[in-house]
Design an enzyme around this catalytic site. Structure first.
Site, PDB file in Angstrom:
ATOM      1  N   ARG A 188      -1.466   5.184   0.783  1.00  0.00           N
ATOM      2  CA  ARG A 188      -2.337   4.505   1.739  1.00  0.00           C
ATOM      3  C   ARG A 188      -3.371   3.633   1.045  1.00  0.00           C
ATOM      4  O   ARG A 188      -3.936   4.016   0.010  1.00  0.00           O
ATOM      5  CB  ARG A 188      -3.067   5.551   2.599  1.00  0.00           C
ATOM      6  CG  ARG A 188      -3.838   4.978   3.772  1.00  0.00           C
ATOM      7  CD  ARG A 188      -4.664   6.049   4.452  1.00  0.00           C
ATOM      8  NE  ARG A 188      -5.906   6.332   3.722  1.00  0.00           N
ATOM      9  CZ  ARG A 188      -6.680   7.389   3.946  1.00  0.00           C
ATOM     10  NH1 ARG A 188      -6.334   8.278   4.851  1.00  0.00           N
ATOM     11  NH2 ARG A 188      -7.788   7.569   3.251  1.00  0.00           N
ATOM     12  N   ASP A 247      -9.774   7.404   9.896  1.00  0.00           N
ATOM     13  CA  ASP A 247      -9.982   7.518   8.457  1.00  0.00           C
ATOM     14  C   ASP A 247     -11.447   7.308   8.051  1.00  0.00           C
ATOM     15  O   ASP A 247     -12.072   6.298   8.405  1.00  0.00           O
ATOM     16  CB  ASP A 247      -9.108   6.511   7.704  1.00  0.00           C
ATOM     17  CG  ASP A 247      -7.640   6.896   7.697  1.00  0.00           C
ATOM     18  OD1 ASP A 247      -7.349   8.103   7.772  1.00  0.00           O
ATOM     19  OD2 ASP A 247      -6.784   5.985   7.608  1.00  0.00           O
ATOM     20  N   HIS A 272      -5.215   9.104  14.461  1.00  0.00           N
ATOM     21  CA  HIS A 272      -3.830   9.446  14.131  1.00  0.00           C
ATOM     22  C   HIS A 272      -3.726  10.886  13.662  1.00  0.00           C
ATOM     23  O   HIS A 272      -4.725  11.532  13.344  1.00  0.00           O
ATOM     24  CB  HIS A 272      -3.246   8.483  13.084  1.00  0.00           C
ATOM     25  CG  HIS A 272      -4.003   8.448  11.791  1.00  0.00           C
ATOM     26  ND1 HIS A 272      -5.192   7.766  11.636  1.00  0.00           N
ATOM     27  CD2 HIS A 272      -3.736   9.009  10.580  1.00  0.00           C
ATOM     28  CE1 HIS A 272      -5.622   7.897  10.392  1.00  0.00           C
ATOM     29  NE2 HIS A 272      -4.775   8.658   9.736  1.00  0.00           N
ATOM     30  N   HIS A 285      -7.695  12.303  13.622  1.00  0.00           N
ATOM     31  CA  HIS A 285      -8.845  11.722  12.929  1.00  0.00           C
ATOM     32  C   HIS A 285      -8.728  10.208  12.853  1.00  0.00           C
ATOM     33  O   HIS A 285      -7.655   9.632  13.014  1.00  0.00           O
ATOM     34  CB  HIS A 285      -8.972  12.299  11.515  1.00  0.00           C
ATOM     35  CG  HIS A 285      -7.846  11.928  10.600  1.00  0.00           C
ATOM     36  ND1 HIS A 285      -6.585  12.480  10.713  1.00  0.00           N
ATOM     37  CD2 HIS A 285      -7.772  11.048   9.562  1.00  0.00           C
ATOM     38  CE1 HIS A 285      -5.787  11.965   9.779  1.00  0.00           C
ATOM     39  NE2 HIS A 285      -6.487  11.092   9.081  1.00  0.00           N
TER      40      HIS A 285
END
Length: 303
Positions: A279, A110, A264, A108
């Site tokens: 994150r 983000d 990623h 995906h």
């Protein structure tokens, strides 16, 4: 040379170690933080545009405030639209494998279910298992460049609908009941749906990148079966091994990636071991297609 001795200095070529030919570089001898000088921040930014993903070991001096202070130097903080931030922080999302939503084991980019999805993500390793738990990134600009000409022309004329509301159990059949509940009650608590071009123009480099990933629900104008076939074909170029880099995490690592030019995948191979990463995402722009049209939100819940 210690990490402290070069704090605030402009990064030299000798401090940059390319990890693979098409994506990823490790930067050594820099202590990240909000107090880095402008020249160093500019150098980090330039390296990020070139390598797509930057790796920094040994950032043990960073806490949540330090991570946010550094991230602010790269752009405006952009908290997740549906998930709560860590208490005391402005934007930090904790991904804890022991709780729902902590295992991002699907390819995906983000938050592509919103119009102006994040431009950059900054991830810090807090608790790292003794084995497993690597993350893999892919260069979606290289993936586009690798397409045969006929497939490029097709991709350049396609648009795709991205959403955070989808059949989670079908996409992740091995997911725990806890993760399925978390997706339904938290991650998809507010439904977003956006139509993006499959090929977008990177606003800083001018590169053409493939905008796909697991939030894609369908290709506009095609049946679900046709959409899946086209998606699988294009995605196979994204995940081709030569377009990827794999990082073996250590505690206190920080990884920064250009979310406009990468996908990623967090490898779920560490069993019941504890894994926690934190994150931060930074505000991005609304993507544009090669003919200048902008992404469009189809469903955008009220604030």
């Amino acid at each position: 040379m210690t990490i402290r001795e070069t704090f605030g200095d402009v990064i030299t070529p000798e401090q940059v170690f390319q990890v693979s030919a098409r994506i990823g570089a490790e930067v050594r001898g820099i202590a990240l933080g909000g107090q880095l000088d402008d020249a160093t921040i500019a150098r980090i930014h330039d390296l990020l545009l070139r390598h797509k993903v930057l790796f920094f070991r040994g950032q043990d001096h960073l806490d949540d405030a330090g991570q946010e202070g550094f991230a602010r130097r790269l752009g405006a903080l952009d908290p997740h639209p549906t998930q709560k931030v860590v208490a005391g922080s402005a934007s930090i999302l904790e991904l804890d494998a022991s709780r729902g939503g902590g295992r991002a084991d699907a390819w995906h980019t983000d938050v592509t279910f919103v119009e102006a999805y994040p431009k950059i993500s900054v991830l810090r390793g807090v608790t790292i298992p003794a084995f497993g738990g690597d993350t893999i990134w892919s260069n979606t600009a290289a993936a586009y460049e690798n397409l045969p000409q006929w497939l490029r022309q097709l991709a350049e004329n396609l648009w795709a609908v991205h959403s955070n509301a989808y059949d989670y159990a079908a996409q992740r059949p091995q997911a725990s009941e806890r993760d399925k509940t978390y997706h339904a009650e938290v991650f998809a608590s507010k439904v977003y749906e956006t139509e993006h071009p499959v090929v977008r123009i990177h606003p800083e480099t001018g590169e053409r990148t493939l905008l796909l990933g697991s939030f894609v629900q369908r290709i506009s104008g095609l049946s679900r079966t046709e959409s899946q076939q086209i998606y699988d074909l294009l995605q196979s170029y994204v995940t081709a091994p030569e377009n990827t880099v794999r990082w073996r995490w250590q505690k206190n690592d920080v990884v920064i990636w250009d979310n406009r030019a990468t996908q990623h995948y967090a490898v779920n191979d560490y069993g019941d071991a504890h894994r926690v990463v934190r994150r931060i995402t930074l505000e991005g722009d609304i993507p544009r297609s090669i003919d200048g049209r902008s992404s469009v939100a189809r469903i955008k819940p009220a604030a």
